[in-house]
Design an enzyme around this catalytic site. Sequence first.
Site, PDB file in Angstrom:
ATOM      1  N   CYS A  78     -11.215   3.780  -1.768  1.00 45.07           N
ATOM      2  CA  CYS A  78      -9.946   4.235  -1.200  1.00 45.07           C
ATOM      3  C   CYS A  78      -9.782   3.551   0.154  1.00 45.07           C
ATOM      4  CB  CYS A  78      -9.960   5.754  -1.038  1.00 45.07           C
ATOM      5  SG  CYS A  78      -8.502   6.395  -0.182  1.00 45.07           S
ATOM      6  N   ASP A 100       0.852  -1.199   0.000  1.00 47.09           N
ATOM      7  CA  ASP A 100       0.000   0.000   0.000  1.00 47.09           C
ATOM      8  C   ASP A 100       0.881   1.240   0.000  1.00 47.09           C
ATOM      9  OD1 ASP A 100      -2.489   1.505   0.237  1.00 47.09           O
ATOM     10  OD2 ASP A 100      -1.864   1.944   2.276  1.00 47.09           O
ATOM     11  N   SER A 101       0.291   2.371  -0.318  1.00 46.72           N
ATOM     12  CA  SER A 101       1.049   3.624  -0.276  1.00 46.72           C
ATOM     13  C   SER A 101       1.394   4.023   1.156  1.00 46.72           C
ATOM     14  CB  SER A 101       0.233   4.734  -0.938  1.00 46.72           C
ATOM     15  OG  SER A 101      -1.006   4.873  -0.277  1.00 46.72           O
ATOM     16  N   CYS A 147      -3.734  -0.828  -2.176  1.00 47.54           N
ATOM     17  CA  CYS A 147      -3.983   0.590  -2.445  1.00 47.54           C
ATOM     18  C   CYS A 147      -4.870   0.716  -3.687  1.00 47.54           C
ATOM     19  CB  CYS A 147      -2.642   1.271  -2.696  1.00 47.54           C
ATOM     20  SG  CYS A 147      -2.749   2.995  -3.164  1.00 47.54           S
ATOM     21  N   GLU A 201      -6.225   9.898   8.504  1.00 47.38           N
ATOM     22  CA  GLU A 201      -4.859   9.830   9.061  1.00 47.38           C
ATOM     23  C   GLU A 201      -4.780  10.567  10.398  1.00 47.38           C
ATOM     24  OE1 GLU A 201      -1.520   9.193   7.325  1.00 47.38           O
ATOM     25  OE2 GLU A 201      -2.476   7.978   5.778  1.00 47.38           O
ATOM     26  N   HIS A 217      -8.700   4.503   2.898  1.00 46.52           N
ATOM     27  CA  HIS A 217      -8.967   5.288   4.106  1.00 46.52           C
ATOM     28  C   HIS A 217     -10.453   5.481   4.391  1.00 46.52           C
ATOM     29  CE1 HIS A 217      -4.766   6.077   3.606  1.00 46.52           C
ATOM     30  NE2 HIS A 217      -4.720   6.949   4.584  1.00 46.52           N
TER      31      HIS A 217
END
Length: 272
Positions: A189, A11-12, A74, A154, A191
Amino acid sequence: MTSDLPIGVFDSGVGGLTVLRALRRRLPAESLIYLGDTARVPYGTKSVASIVRYAAQATDHLVSRGVKMLVVACNTASAVSIDPLRERFAPLPVIGVVEPGAEAAVAVSRRQHHLVLATESTVRRHAYAQAIARLAPGARVDEQACSLFVALAEEGWTDGEVPDAVARTYLAPRMTHDSGGPDTIVLGCTHFPLLHDAIRSAVGPDVAIVDSATTTAEAVARVLAADDLLTTHGRSGALTLLATDGPDRFAAVGARFLGEPIGAADVEVVDL
Ligand code: DGL
């Protein structure tokens, strides 16, 4: 390729730990190596050339450690780099999150009117729209980039006034339509599952919200079984965590995505 090698997950950053969590639940005996490219996150605002290069470097690293499969956790990297990765690393099985996410959306949608929420790069690529169209020709797919959701997740700002206002601002204009509006929201996504409640309050109770973590874990199980790659050792799988920067931040923020504590000392820093 031996069945007792680990599965590589890339993942990023830390977002893909939502996919790792689903993999651990579905395949508890499999060992997993997770690589988060925390030095270069976010990918969602980067060019195609950079994302393809980063993804290939991360895969090179995982392959050098020995993996039997690659999961691109990701969404942005899946949308942009899945074909180059499959070509370059064949015969390594490479599974992304876009196709399983599209499958989940098509399965639950009543009117096949979808709204995909994703990063700028994923939206620009129309990867979900294409994957949904392959499964449900004639489906209507709207797409909305929601870059601020990444920062909110985040920061741990997932409940309350700020995320609710951001979700309303992104989504309210997308929900009213002559045709009645979308009946399915695709969280495209890593997140966005953390913002589920804010998204729900912006779209109301009648719209289905789907993400790709569970269906990706199902796809991984299917491919391992078909390729005779399911582990045979019968113990609990080991977990190795790698990051390209900031093990402390990886541990602190990543724990929210993984749903369990992570010790910074358990995160190995690697250079790609
Ligand atoms: N992992 C990315 C995705 O799922 C979100 C974070 C980023 O932009 O790198 O699209």
